[in-house]
Design a protein around this motif. Structure first.
Motif, mmCIF file in Angstrom:
data_model
loop_
_atom_site.group_PDB
_atom_site.id
_atom_site.type_symbol
_atom_site.label_atom_id
_atom_site.label_comp_id
_atom_site.label_asym_id
_atom_site.label_seq_id
_atom_site.Cartn_x
_atom_site.Cartn_y
_atom_site.Cartn_z
ATOM 1 N N UNK A 93 0.754 -1.208 -0.153
ATOM 2 C CA UNK A 93 -0.134 -0.337 0.235
ATOM 3 C C UNK A 93 0.963 1.017 0.234
ATOM 4 N N UNK A 94 1.893 1.013 0.495
ATOM 5 C CA UNK A 94 2.977 2.908 0.586
ATOM 6 C C UNK A 94 3.459 2.743 -0.321
ATOM 7 N N UNK A 95 4.201 1.128 -1.277
ATOM 8 C CA UNK A 95 4.661 1.636 -2.431
ATOM 9 C C UNK A 95 3.661 2.322 -3.355
ATOM 10 N N UNK A 96 2.825 1.855 -3.427
ATOM 11 C CA UNK A 96 1.564 2.768 -4.422
ATOM 12 C C UNK A 96 1.092 3.674 -4.005
ATOM 13 N N UNK A 97 1.520 4.502 -2.963
ATOM 14 C CA UNK A 97 1.308 5.804 -2.597
ATOM 15 C C UNK A 97 2.192 6.999 -2.850
ATOM 16 N N UNK A 98 3.214 6.067 -2.577
ATOM 17 C CA UNK A 98 4.815 6.653 -3.288
ATOM 18 C C UNK A 98 4.467 6.744 -4.564
ATOM 19 N N UNK A 99 4.315 6.100 -5.605
ATOM 20 C CA UNK A 99 4.428 6.038 -7.253
ATOM 21 C C UNK A 99 2.837 6.243 -7.489
ATOM 22 N N UNK A 100 2.075 6.838 -7.078
ATOM 23 C CA UNK A 100 0.681 7.613 -7.087
ATOM 24 C C UNK A 100 0.599 8.852 -7.086
ATOM 25 N N UNK A 107 -1.970 15.009 -4.983
ATOM 26 C CA UNK A 107 -2.352 14.418 -3.351
ATOM 27 C C UNK A 107 -1.777 14.922 -2.756
ATOM 28 N N UNK A 108 -0.498 15.479 -2.314
ATOM 29 C CA UNK A 108 0.935 16.242 -1.263
ATOM 30 C C UNK A 108 0.523 17.251 -0.991
ATOM 31 N N UNK A 109 -0.959 17.929 -1.665
ATOM 32 C CA UNK A 109 -1.369 19.415 -1.370
ATOM 33 C C UNK A 109 -1.353 19.168 0.000
ATOM 34 N N UNK A 110 -1.002 20.007 1.133
ATOM 35 C CA UNK A 110 -1.469 20.365 2.058
ATOM 36 C C UNK A 110 -2.584 20.321 2.573
ATOM 37 N N UNK A 111 -3.497 20.100 2.131
ATOM 38 C CA UNK A 111 -4.713 19.777 2.536
ATOM 39 C C UNK A 111 -5.326 19.256 3.352
ATOM 40 N N UNK A 112 -6.199 19.611 4.356
ATOM 41 C CA UNK A 112 -6.663 18.567 5.460
ATOM 42 C C UNK A 112 -7.580 17.516 4.329
ATOM 43 N N UNK A 113 -7.949 18.252 3.931
ATOM 44 C CA UNK A 113 -9.012 17.492 3.268
ATOM 45 C C UNK A 113 -8.642 16.205 1.907
ATOM 46 N N UNK A 114 -7.547 16.157 1.196
ATOM 47 C CA UNK A 114 -7.162 15.316 0.371
ATOM 48 C C UNK A 114 -6.480 14.337 1.482
#
Length: 150
Positions: A93-100, A107-114
């Protein structure tokens, strides 16, 4: 020398949205999802309450297409595939998140909603066992089956 597998890899890397077709207790369903690929593996996310996620939980066999919205038949190019989806946990899961996040920087925006939304969603990997590259620019109905072992 023409290599359909290399053209298919380039097509996967150059696109962002796949239409995922699922089947389950509520019947067949299709949903567009953002994906990132690592080789032939396609990673995507979805909320567990969605119809396609419920279908995948009931039956992990899926089909998918990746294509643009072309205006002429001779322009049509895309990917058709079928395979199996698995829910990711832990390191996968962590691998997928990093590549995504590398493909989709929003998805790296510092917005709490994301951040909150990403923490609640399920992450999946679609492993195709059949994959075809469609390319009508090479002839109407041109479709190459890709050897996924390469």
């Amino acid at each position: 020398m023409d290599d359909a597998a290399e053209r298919a890899r380039a097509y996967l890397a150059g696109h962002r949205v796949m239409t995922l077709a699922t089947s389950g207790p509520e019947g067949v369903w299709a949903a567009a999802v953002f994906y990132v690929n690592d080789g032939w593996q396609l990673y995507f996310l979805s909320a567990g309450h969605t119809r396609h996620a419920r279908n995948m939980a009931a039956s992990p066999r899926v089909a998918a297409t990746i294509q643009e919205d072309y205006a002429d038949w001779v322009e049509i190019k895309g990917i058709q595939l079928e395979g199996t989806v698995r829910l990711l946990e832990g390191g996968a899961r962590a691998f997928a998140i990093v590549h995504y996040a590398q493909k989709f920087p929003f998805v790296r925006r510092p917005e709490a909603t994301i951040e909150t939304a990403l923490a609640r969603v399920n992450w999946y990997c679609l492993t195709p066992d059949k994959l075809y590259l469609v390319d009508n620019s090479r002839g109407f109905g041109q479709r190459d089956e890709i050897d996924l072992a390469k």
